[in-house]
Design a protein around this motif. Structure first.
Motif, mmCIF file in Angstrom:
data_model
loop_
_atom_site.group_PDB
_atom_site.id
_atom_site.type_symbol
_atom_site.label_atom_id
_atom_site.label_comp_id
_atom_site.label_asym_id
_atom_site.label_seq_id
_atom_site.Cartn_x
_atom_site.Cartn_y
_atom_site.Cartn_z
ATOM 1 N N MET A 186 0.820 -1.216 0.000
ATOM 2 C CA MET A 186 0.000 0.000 0.000
ATOM 3 C C MET A 186 0.852 1.263 0.000
ATOM 4 N N GLY A 187 2.156 1.122 0.302
ATOM 5 C CA GLY A 187 3.056 2.275 0.245
ATOM 6 C C GLY A 187 2.812 3.238 1.404
ATOM 7 N N GLY A 188 3.358 4.436 1.302
ATOM 8 C CA GLY A 188 3.196 5.432 2.338
ATOM 9 C C GLY A 188 3.989 5.096 3.590
ATOM 10 N N THR A 189 3.652 5.762 4.667
ATOM 11 C CA THR A 189 4.340 5.605 5.948
ATOM 12 C C THR A 189 3.726 4.455 6.742
ATOM 13 N N CYS A 190 4.548 3.773 7.526
ATOM 14 C CA CYS A 190 4.067 2.712 8.408
ATOM 15 C C CYS A 190 4.477 3.031 9.845
ATOM 16 N N ILE A 191 3.515 2.939 10.763
ATOM 17 C CA ILE A 191 3.780 3.117 12.190
ATOM 18 C C ILE A 191 3.592 1.767 12.866
ATOM 19 N N GLN A 192 4.596 1.334 13.584
ATOM 20 C CA GLN A 192 4.576 0.034 14.250
ATOM 21 C C GLN A 192 4.165 0.222 15.714
#
Length: 210
Positions: A200-206
């Protein structure tokens, strides 16, 4: 643009989020990843305006310059996709779509609009069938189309690909991303699958379990 500023959510003495910040541009997907129980769905409930009164929440949620945090769900212009399609089983696929189209659009135009979009999704031959006639991928497309026809200004995805097999999942995921970018919707996806965040791309927050 969707802007989350200093979002704090707690249940009794347990803090799920503390000063959580994020910025999501039009057509962009922010992925929030983490194990079950870490608060992903609770955050989506807050963002949609459906957070249980058992929780205490504070912070700012802005869509462009409009503050949304004090508004009920029906006034937020939010679209939500879940793991389940949630299509009405007793209505035809066309009737399911008509249910979502804003009332300000005239009856004849509503049907025409829904049929045109079904044609774009290659599903016009399913218009007068019940949802039970659809495959898993077709249900996912109809659910997305129903959400888009409601004219949302931002989109929340609550693990919508979780029950699809891998081959179907890849295709539906790409299709959903294409529609998000086409409509230029700021979107937040919660998932526990790293492939979702990658594709999905974009930023990822874990997130981690609390």
């Amino acid at each position: 643009m969707l802007k989350l500023t200093k979002i704090t959510i707690q249940l009794a003495e347990k803090h799920l989020f503390n000063d959580f910040n994020a910025l999501v541009n039009p057509g962009e997907v922010l992925s929030i990843m983490g194990p079950s129980g870490c608060g992903k769905s609770t955050l989506l409930d807050y963002l949609s305006g459906s957070l249980s009164p058992a929780f205490q929440a504070s912070g700012s949620l802005k869509l462009d310059d409009q503050e949304l945090s004090h508004l009920p769900i029906e006034r937020r212009s939010v679209g939500i996709l879940y793991q389940e399609s949630l299509l009405f089983p007793h209505l035809t696929n066309l009737e399911n779509l008509l249910f979502a189209i804003p009332e300000g659009i005239k009856s004849k135009q509503r049907s025409q609009l829904a049929l045109e979009r079904l044609s774009e999704f290659n599903l016009v031959d399913k218009a007068y069938d019940l949802p039970s006639s659809l495959s898993g991928g077709q249900k996912a497309r109809i659910s997305l189309l129903r959400t888009l026809l409601s004219e949302p200004k931002y989109l929340l995805l609550d693990e919508p690909f979780g029950k699809l097999d891998k081959t179907l999942r890849d295709g539906v995921r790409s299709f959903v991303l294409e529609q998000i970018q086409r409509a230029q919707l700021p979107t937040i996806l919660v998932t526990h699958d790293q492939e979702d965040t990658k594709e999905m791309g974009g930023t990822c927050i874990q997130l981690t379990s609390s």
